[in-house]
Write a protein that holds these residues in place. Structure first.
Motif, PDB file in Angstrom:
ATOM      1  N   LEU A   1      19.317  33.448  47.012  1.00  0.00           N
ATOM      2  CA  LEU A   1      19.455  32.177  46.304  1.00  0.00           C
ATOM      3  C   LEU A   1      19.822  31.015  47.217  1.00  0.00           C
ATOM      4  O   LEU A   1      19.710  29.867  46.821  1.00  0.00           O
ATOM      5  CB  LEU A   1      20.469  32.312  45.169  1.00  0.00           C
ATOM      6  CG  LEU A   1      20.069  33.336  44.098  1.00  0.00           C
ATOM      7  CD1 LEU A   1      21.160  33.456  43.050  1.00  0.00           C
ATOM      8  CD2 LEU A   1      18.739  32.991  43.465  1.00  0.00           C
ATOM      9  N   GLU A   2      20.219  31.316  48.439  1.00  0.00           N
ATOM     10  CA  GLU A   2      20.531  30.266  49.402  1.00  0.00           C
ATOM     11  C   GLU A   2      19.291  29.767  50.135  1.00  0.00           C
ATOM     12  O   GLU A   2      19.360  28.823  50.910  1.00  0.00           O
ATOM     13  CB  GLU A   2      21.569  30.771  50.408  1.00  0.00           C
ATOM     14  CG  GLU A   2      22.906  31.098  49.752  1.00  0.00           C
ATOM     15  CD  GLU A   2      23.884  31.726  50.719  1.00  0.00           C
ATOM     16  OE1 GLU A   2      23.574  31.828  51.917  1.00  0.00           O
ATOM     17  OE2 GLU A   2      24.966  32.127  50.265  1.00  0.00           O
ATOM     18  N   SER A   3      18.143  30.396  49.867  1.00  0.00           N
ATOM     19  CA  SER A   3      16.926  30.033  50.606  1.00  0.00           C
ATOM     20  C   SER A   3      16.199  28.837  50.029  1.00  0.00           C
ATOM     21  O   SER A   3      15.243  28.366  50.630  1.00  0.00           O
ATOM     22  CB  SER A   3      15.981  31.233  50.685  1.00  0.00           C
ATOM     23  OG  SER A   3      15.518  31.567  49.395  1.00  0.00           O
ATOM     24  N   GLY A   4      16.624  28.343  48.880  1.00  0.00           N
ATOM     25  CA  GLY A   4      16.010  27.130  48.386  1.00  0.00           C
ATOM     26  C   GLY A   4      15.650  27.155  46.917  1.00  0.00           C
ATOM     27  O   GLY A   4      15.972  28.089  46.180  1.00  0.00           O
ATOM     28  N   GLU A   5      14.938  26.109  46.536  1.00  0.00           N
ATOM     29  CA  GLU A   5      14.612  25.876  45.132  1.00  0.00           C
ATOM     30  C   GLU A   5      13.675  26.946  44.558  1.00  0.00           C
ATOM     31  O   GLU A   5      13.786  27.303  43.393  1.00  0.00           O
ATOM     32  CB  GLU A   5      13.977  24.496  44.980  1.00  0.00           C
ATOM     33  CG  GLU A   5      13.844  24.047  43.549  1.00  0.00           C
ATOM     34  CD  GLU A   5      13.384  22.612  43.440  1.00  0.00           C
ATOM     35  OE1 GLU A   5      12.703  22.317  42.439  1.00  0.00           O
ATOM     36  OE2 GLU A   5      13.695  21.800  44.329  1.00  0.00           O
ATOM     37  N   LEU A   6      12.764  27.457  45.365  1.00  0.00           N
ATOM     38  CA  LEU A   6      11.835  28.472  44.874  1.00  0.00           C
ATOM     39  C   LEU A   6      12.589  29.708  44.388  1.00  0.00           C
ATOM     40  O   LEU A   6      12.292  30.249  43.317  1.00  0.00           O
ATOM     41  CB  LEU A   6      10.822  28.862  45.949  1.00  0.00           C
ATOM     42  CG  LEU A   6       9.829  29.961  45.563  1.00  0.00           C
ATOM     43  CD1 LEU A   6       8.997  29.542  44.354  1.00  0.00           C
ATOM     44  CD2 LEU A   6       8.938  30.306  46.737  1.00  0.00           C
ATOM     45  N   ALA A   7      13.571  30.152  45.132  1.00  0.00           N
ATOM     46  CA  ALA A   7      14.357  31.327  44.732  1.00  0.00           C
ATOM     47  C   ALA A   7      15.098  31.050  43.420  1.00  0.00           C
ATOM     48  O   ALA A   7      15.169  31.926  42.551  1.00  0.00           O
ATOM     49  CB  ALA A   7      15.334  31.713  45.827  1.00  0.00           C
TER      50      ALA A   7
ATOM     51  N   ASP B   1      14.151  28.932  41.091  1.00  0.00           N
ATOM     52  CA  ASP B   1      13.145  28.895  40.031  1.00  0.00           C
ATOM     53  C   ASP B   1      12.713  30.301  39.639  1.00  0.00           C
ATOM     54  O   ASP B   1      12.535  30.600  38.453  1.00  0.00           O
ATOM     55  CB  ASP B   1      11.930  28.073  40.471  1.00  0.00           C
ATOM     56  CG  ASP B   1      12.225  26.582  40.563  1.00  0.00           C
ATOM     57  OD1 ASP B   1      13.261  26.130  40.022  1.00  0.00           O
ATOM     58  OD2 ASP B   1      11.414  25.868  41.195  1.00  0.00           O
ATOM     59  N   LEU B   2      12.543  31.176  40.629  1.00  0.00           N
ATOM     60  CA  LEU B   2      12.177  32.559  40.326  1.00  0.00           C
ATOM     61  C   LEU B   2      13.293  33.252  39.539  1.00  0.00           C
ATOM     62  O   LEU B   2      13.017  34.000  38.597  1.00  0.00           O
ATOM     63  CB  LEU B   2      11.872  33.333  41.607  1.00  0.00           C
ATOM     64  CG  LEU B   2      10.524  33.046  42.242  1.00  0.00           C
ATOM     65  CD1 LEU B   2      10.438  33.704  43.616  1.00  0.00           C
ATOM     66  CD2 LEU B   2       9.381  33.511  41.351  1.00  0.00           C
ATOM     67  N   ARG B   3      14.531  33.010  39.931  1.00  0.00           N
ATOM     68  CA  ARG B   3      15.660  33.591  39.191  1.00  0.00           C
ATOM     69  C   ARG B   3      15.603  33.180  37.725  1.00  0.00           C
ATOM     70  O   ARG B   3      15.751  34.003  36.820  1.00  0.00           O
ATOM     71  CB  ARG B   3      16.979  33.144  39.811  1.00  0.00           C
ATOM     72  CG  ARG B   3      18.201  33.673  39.035  1.00  0.00           C
ATOM     73  CD  ARG B   3      19.456  32.902  39.337  1.00  0.00           C
ATOM     74  NE  ARG B   3      19.278  31.506  38.936  1.00  0.00           N
ATOM     75  CZ  ARG B   3      20.086  30.506  39.282  1.00  0.00           C
ATOM     76  NH1 ARG B   3      21.123  30.746  40.047  1.00  0.00           N
ATOM     77  NH2 ARG B   3      19.867  29.285  38.888  1.00  0.00           N
ATOM     78  N   ASP B   4      15.358  31.896  37.484  1.00  0.00           N
ATOM     79  CA  ASP B   4      15.293  31.399  36.107  1.00  0.00           C
ATOM     80  C   ASP B   4      14.098  31.981  35.352  1.00  0.00           C
ATOM     81  O   ASP B   4      14.205  32.320  34.172  1.00  0.00           O
ATOM     82  CB  ASP B   4      15.239  29.871  36.102  1.00  0.00           C
ATOM     83  CG  ASP B   4      16.521  29.229  36.615  1.00  0.00           C
ATOM     84  OD1 ASP B   4      17.565  29.921  36.691  1.00  0.00           O
ATOM     85  OD2 ASP B   4      16.477  28.033  36.961  1.00  0.00           O
ATOM     86  N   LEU B   5      12.961  32.098  36.036  1.00  0.00           N
ATOM     87  CA  LEU B   5      11.779  32.691  35.404  1.00  0.00           C
ATOM     88  C   LEU B   5      12.044  34.145  35.039  1.00  0.00           C
ATOM     89  O   LEU B   5      11.745  34.578  33.922  1.00  0.00           O
ATOM     90  CB  LEU B   5      10.565  32.588  36.324  1.00  0.00           C
ATOM     91  CG  LEU B   5       9.290  33.260  35.800  1.00  0.00           C
ATOM     92  CD1 LEU B   5       8.793  32.570  34.536  1.00  0.00           C
ATOM     93  CD2 LEU B   5       8.218  33.269  36.876  1.00  0.00           C
ATOM     94  N   TYR B   6      12.609  34.912  35.967  1.00  0.00           N
ATOM     95  CA  TYR B   6      12.902  36.320  35.685  1.00  0.00           C
ATOM     96  C   TYR B   6      13.895  36.449  34.531  1.00  0.00           C
ATOM     97  O   TYR B   6      13.757  37.344  33.689  1.00  0.00           O
ATOM     98  CB  TYR B   6      13.443  37.026  36.928  1.00  0.00           C
ATOM     99  CG  TYR B   6      12.467  37.135  38.071  1.00  0.00           C
ATOM    100  CD1 TYR B   6      11.094  37.123  37.876  1.00  0.00           C
ATOM    101  CD2 TYR B   6      12.910  37.253  39.378  1.00  0.00           C
ATOM    102  CE1 TYR B   6      10.208  37.234  38.938  1.00  0.00           C
ATOM    103  CE2 TYR B   6      12.036  37.364  40.446  1.00  0.00           C
ATOM    104  CZ  TYR B   6      10.680  37.347  40.221  1.00  0.00           C
ATOM    105  OH  TYR B   6       9.809  37.462  41.269  1.00  0.00           O
TER     106      TYR B   6
END
Length: 144
Positions: A84-90, A92-97
């Motif tokens: 989750l420290e790698s940026g916005e994409l991570a 967003d994926l967390r929220d999608l999952y």
């Protein structure tokens, strides 16, 4: 009804199930991080596909098991593996999952195959994108 692990399954069914399990465990033990995510995505899709069939055939036991497995793969596998420290994409994926897990739980409670199909459609671009960034194998590098 009982599945391959049941004591009532034939010897051949139990042996086949054990053989498949050993194959998957071997693949996981030797897989690259990219391959592990691919295996998790494949498992989630397999579980959702099984759940859709189970809902349509009225098989509550298989529906429950398949949707629970899909949620665990998404939550304990894919979501937990995100940095989750790698940026916005991570993020967003967390929220999608998380959203997909919520929808799958709803689908399990309501036996809603349309909700499962929605989850398949939401996850499909992730699977395709992940496959497109697969590291080149030694054979592919040698041919280039």
């Amino acid at each position: 009804m009982y599945g391959n692990s049941s004591p009532f399954a034939s010897h051949g069914q139990r042996a086949s199930s054990m053989y498949n399990r050993v194959g998957v465990e071997t693949d996981v033990m030797t897989a690259s991080p990219h391959r592990l995510v691919s295996l998790l995505l494949d498992g989630a899709f397999d579980s959702m596909t099984q759940a859709i069939g189970a809902i349509r055939s009225g098989n509550v036991e298989v529906k429950n098991r398949s949707l629970s497995r899909a949620v665990r793969i998404l939550d304990e596998g894919l979501k937990a593996a995100l940095n989750l420290e790698s940026g916005e994409l991570a993020l967003d994926l967390r929220d999608l999952y998380a959203y997909i897990c919520t929808r799958l739980t709803y689908a399990n409670l309501r036996s809603d195959d349309v909700a499962v199909e929605e989850c398949v459609k939401l996850l499909q671009p992730i699977k395709e994108a992940w496959a497109s960034i697969a590291p080149a194998t030694a054979d592919q590098r040698a041919a280039a």
